[in-house]
Write a protein that holds these residues in place. Sequence first.
Motif, PDB file in Angstrom:
ATOM      1  N   ASP A 239       0.830  -1.204   0.000  1.00 47.24           N
ATOM      2  CA  ASP A 239       0.000   0.000   0.000  1.00 47.24           C
ATOM      3  C   ASP A 239       0.863   1.252   0.000  1.00 47.24           C
ATOM      4  OD1 ASP A 239      -2.159  -1.637   0.130  1.00 47.24           O
ATOM      5  OD2 ASP A 239      -2.600  -1.252   2.240  1.00 47.24           O
ATOM      6  N   CYS A 240       0.281   2.323  -0.501  1.00 49.94           N
ATOM      7  CA  CYS A 240       0.950   3.621  -0.442  1.00 49.94           C
ATOM      8  C   CYS A 240       1.202   3.990   1.022  1.00 49.94           C
ATOM      9  CB  CYS A 240       0.053   4.674  -1.090  1.00 49.94           C
ATOM     10  SG  CYS A 240       0.648   6.362  -0.854  1.00 49.94           S
ATOM     11  N   PRO A 241       2.378   4.520   1.339  1.00 51.05           N
ATOM     12  CA  PRO A 241       2.671   4.898   2.727  1.00 51.05           C
ATOM     13  C   PRO A 241       1.774   6.025   3.241  1.00 51.05           C
ATOM     14  CG  PRO A 241       4.454   5.544   1.246  1.00 51.05           C
ATOM     15  CD  PRO A 241       3.523   4.701   0.441  1.00 51.05           C
TER      16      PRO A 241
ATOM     17  N   LYS B 288      -3.337   8.654   6.234  1.00 49.08           N
ATOM     18  CA  LYS B 288      -3.584  10.088   6.427  1.00 49.08           C
ATOM     19  C   LYS B 288      -4.096  10.791   5.179  1.00 49.08           C
ATOM     20  CE  LYS B 288      -0.383  10.622  10.221  1.00 49.08           C
ATOM     21  NZ  LYS B 288       0.890  11.107  10.692  1.00 49.08           N
ATOM     22  N   CYS B 289      -4.230  10.078   4.093  1.00 48.57           N
ATOM     23  CA  CYS B 289      -4.625  10.732   2.845  1.00 48.57           C
ATOM     24  C   CYS B 289      -6.087  11.186   2.899  1.00 48.57           C
ATOM     25  CB  CYS B 289      -4.416   9.773   1.683  1.00 48.57           C
ATOM     26  SG  CYS B 289      -4.698  10.545   0.091  1.00 48.57           S
ATOM     27  N   PRO B 290      -6.344  12.466   2.695  1.00 52.03           N
ATOM     28  CA  PRO B 290      -7.721  12.980   2.803  1.00 52.03           C
ATOM     29  C   PRO B 290      -8.634  12.498   1.695  1.00 52.03           C
ATOM     30  CG  PRO B 290      -6.251  14.699   2.044  1.00 52.03           C
ATOM     31  CD  PRO B 290      -5.382  13.521   2.405  1.00 52.03           C
ATOM     32  N   ILE B 291      -8.074  11.880   0.668  1.00 52.31           N
ATOM     33  CA  ILE B 291      -8.911  11.324  -0.393  1.00 52.31           C
ATOM     34  C   ILE B 291      -9.917  10.342   0.198  1.00 52.31           C
ATOM     35  CG2 ILE B 291      -8.835   9.678  -2.329  1.00 52.31           C
ATOM     36  CD1 ILE B 291      -8.175  12.457  -3.203  1.00 52.31           C
ATOM     37  N   PHE B 292      -9.551   9.688   1.267  1.00 53.40           N
ATOM     38  CA  PHE B 292     -10.413   8.642   1.826  1.00 53.40           C
ATOM     39  C   PHE B 292     -11.310   9.103   2.955  1.00 53.40           C
ATOM     40  CE2 PHE B 292      -6.670   6.799   0.022  1.00 53.40           C
ATOM     41  CZ  PHE B 292      -7.281   6.089  -0.987  1.00 53.40           C
ATOM     42  N   ASN B 293     -10.940  10.146   3.636  1.00 54.79           N
ATOM     43  CA  ASN B 293     -11.794  10.560   4.757  1.00 54.79           C
ATOM     44  C   ASN B 293     -12.270  11.999   4.613  1.00 54.79           C
ATOM     45  OD1 ASN B 293      -9.510  12.052   5.422  1.00 54.79           O
ATOM     46  ND2 ASN B 293      -8.726  10.398   6.706  1.00 54.79           N
TER      47      ASN B 293
ATOM     48  N   TYR C  40      -4.294   3.078  -7.696  1.00 63.12           N
ATOM     49  CA  TYR C  40      -3.084   3.682  -7.123  1.00 63.12           C
ATOM     50  C   TYR C  40      -2.715   3.125  -5.746  1.00 63.12           C
ATOM     51  CZ  TYR C  40      -3.936   7.292 -10.676  1.00 63.12           C
ATOM     52  OH  TYR C  40      -4.157   7.947 -11.853  1.00 63.12           O
ATOM     53  N   CYS C  41      -3.544   3.395  -4.764  1.00 62.43           N
ATOM     54  CA  CYS C  41      -3.167   3.239  -3.355  1.00 62.43           C
ATOM     55  C   CYS C  41      -2.792   1.824  -2.936  1.00 62.43           C
ATOM     56  CB  CYS C  41      -4.294   3.724  -2.455  1.00 62.43           C
ATOM     57  SG  CYS C  41      -5.127   5.175  -3.053  1.00 62.43           S
ATOM     58  N   ASN C  42      -3.556   0.843  -3.375  1.00 62.43           N
ATOM     59  CA  ASN C  42      -3.316  -0.533  -2.948  1.00 62.43           C
ATOM     60  C   ASN C  42      -2.663  -1.359  -4.052  1.00 62.43           C
ATOM     61  OD1 ASN C  42      -6.574  -0.230  -1.569  1.00 62.43           O
ATOM     62  ND2 ASN C  42      -4.685   0.042  -0.452  1.00 62.43           N
TER      63      ASN C  42
ATOM     64  N   LYS D 123       2.792   6.576  -9.215  1.00 60.18           N
ATOM     65  CA  LYS D 123       2.279   7.383 -10.331  1.00 60.18           C
ATOM     66  C   LYS D 123       1.130   8.288  -9.904  1.00 60.18           C
ATOM     67  CE  LYS D 123       3.611   4.268 -14.080  1.00 60.18           C
ATOM     68  NZ  LYS D 123       4.379   3.298 -13.306  1.00 60.18           N
ATOM     69  N   CYS D 124       0.740   8.218  -8.645  1.00 64.44           N
ATOM     70  CA  CYS D 124      -0.334   9.074  -8.120  1.00 64.44           C
ATOM     71  C   CYS D 124       0.188  10.510  -7.991  1.00 64.44           C
ATOM     72  CB  CYS D 124      -0.754   8.546  -6.750  1.00 64.44           C
ATOM     73  SG  CYS D 124      -1.812   9.682  -5.842  1.00 64.44           S
ATOM     74  N   LYS D 125      -0.555  11.474  -8.508  1.00 68.75           N
ATOM     75  CA  LYS D 125      -0.100  12.865  -8.448  1.00 68.75           C
ATOM     76  C   LYS D 125      -0.017  13.358  -7.012  1.00 68.75           C
ATOM     77  CE  LYS D 125       1.108  14.187 -12.440  1.00 68.75           C
ATOM     78  NZ  LYS D 125       0.211  14.447 -13.540  1.00 68.75           N
ATOM     79  N   ARG D 126      -0.885  12.840  -6.146  1.00 64.84           N
ATOM     80  CA  ARG D 126      -0.797  13.225  -4.736  1.00 64.84           C
ATOM     81  C   ARG D 126       0.527  12.717  -4.136  1.00 64.84           C
ATOM     82  NH1 ARG D 126      -4.726  15.324  -2.175  1.00 64.84           N
ATOM     83  NH2 ARG D 126      -3.803  14.601  -0.230  1.00 64.84           N
ATOM     84  N   PHE D 127       0.850  11.465  -4.419  1.00 67.56           N
ATOM     85  CA  PHE D 127       2.084  10.879  -3.910  1.00 67.56           C
ATOM     86  C   PHE D 127       3.297  11.637  -4.458  1.00 67.56           C
ATOM     87  CE2 PHE D 127       5.669   7.990  -4.235  1.00 67.56           C
ATOM     88  CZ  PHE D 127       5.721   7.444  -2.967  1.00 67.56           C
ATOM     89  N   GLU D 128       3.298  11.857  -5.761  1.00 68.54           N
ATOM     90  CA  GLU D 128       4.429  12.538  -6.405  1.00 68.54           C
ATOM     91  C   GLU D 128       4.615  13.957  -5.856  1.00 68.54           C
ATOM     92  OE1 GLU D 128       5.091  11.392 -10.833  1.00 68.54           O
ATOM     93  OE2 GLU D 128       2.955  11.693 -10.564  1.00 68.54           O
TER      94      GLU D 128
ATOM     95  N   LEU E 131      -6.405  15.563  -6.897  1.00 69.86           N
ATOM     96  CA  LEU E 131      -6.822  14.193  -7.179  1.00 69.86           C
ATOM     97  C   LEU E 131      -5.644  13.346  -7.677  1.00 69.86           C
ATOM     98  CD1 LEU E 131     -10.283  14.830  -8.860  1.00 69.86           C
ATOM     99  CD2 LEU E 131      -9.806  14.033  -6.528  1.00 69.86           C
ATOM    100  N   PRO E 132      -5.690  12.046  -7.404  1.00 69.21           N
ATOM    101  CA  PRO E 132      -4.590  11.154  -7.809  1.00 69.21           C
ATOM    102  C   PRO E 132      -4.310  11.163  -9.296  1.00 69.21           C
ATOM    103  CG  PRO E 132      -6.072  10.025  -6.299  1.00 69.21           C
ATOM    104  CD  PRO E 132      -6.733  11.326  -6.647  1.00 69.21           C
ATOM    105  N   ASN E 133      -5.348  11.366 -10.100  1.00 66.56           N
ATOM    106  CA  ASN E 133      -5.173  11.323 -11.547  1.00 66.56           C
ATOM    107  C   ASN E 133      -5.202  12.719 -12.168  1.00 66.56           C
ATOM    108  OD1 ASN E 133      -7.836  11.838 -11.084  1.00 66.56           O
ATOM    109  ND2 ASN E 133      -8.623  10.483 -12.674  1.00 66.56           N
TER     110      ASN E 133
HETATM  111  S1  SF4 Z   1      -4.424   8.906  -3.255  1.00 60.38           S
HETATM  112 FE1  SF4 Z   1      -2.255   8.773  -3.757  1.00 60.38          FE
HETATM  113  S2  SF4 Z   1      -1.172   9.636  -1.986  1.00 60.38           S
HETATM  114 FE2  SF4 Z   1      -3.288   9.171  -1.332  1.00 60.38          FE
HETATM  115  S3  SF4 Z   1      -3.092   7.120  -0.451  1.00 60.38           S
HETATM  116 FE3  SF4 Z   1      -3.679   6.889  -2.609  1.00 60.38          FE
HETATM  117  S4  SF4 Z   1      -1.746   6.575  -3.743  1.00 60.38           S
HETATM  118 FE4  SF4 Z   1      -1.274   7.443  -1.714  1.00 60.38          FE
END
Ligand code: SF4
Length: 80
Positions: free
Chosen positions: A4-6, A10-15, A32-34, A42-47, A60-62
């Motif tokens: 999984d993405c580290p 804490k990623c607000p995309i989910f909560n 992306y995440c899992n 390749k997730c823009k949030r991660f990058e 957004l991730p994409n």
């Molecule tokens: S949206 Fe991106 S940064 Fe957030 S948990 Fe998923 S892969 Fe990670």
Amino acid sequence: MNTDCPNVEKCPIFNGILKDRKMTTKSYQIQYCNGGELKYSKCKRFETKVKYGVCPPDLLPNSAMTLEQIAEKYGLTLNS
Ligand code: SF4
């Protein structure tokens, strides 16, 4: 091995912004995440977080924006 993405916990995309859009969230999680490092890297949030140390809550991730466009829009700097 955890693939999984580290940032998952804490990623607000989910909560935050997508909590009422379960299908969209699930799609991002698979895409992306899992999906292991090859996918979450390749997730823009991660990058964005890797490059600038922070990530805007509504990005957004994409996102089609480049990292430079994201930095300009949100006022991010390499030291932020
Ligand atoms: S949206 Fe991106 S940064 Fe957030 S948990 Fe998923 S892969 Fe990670």
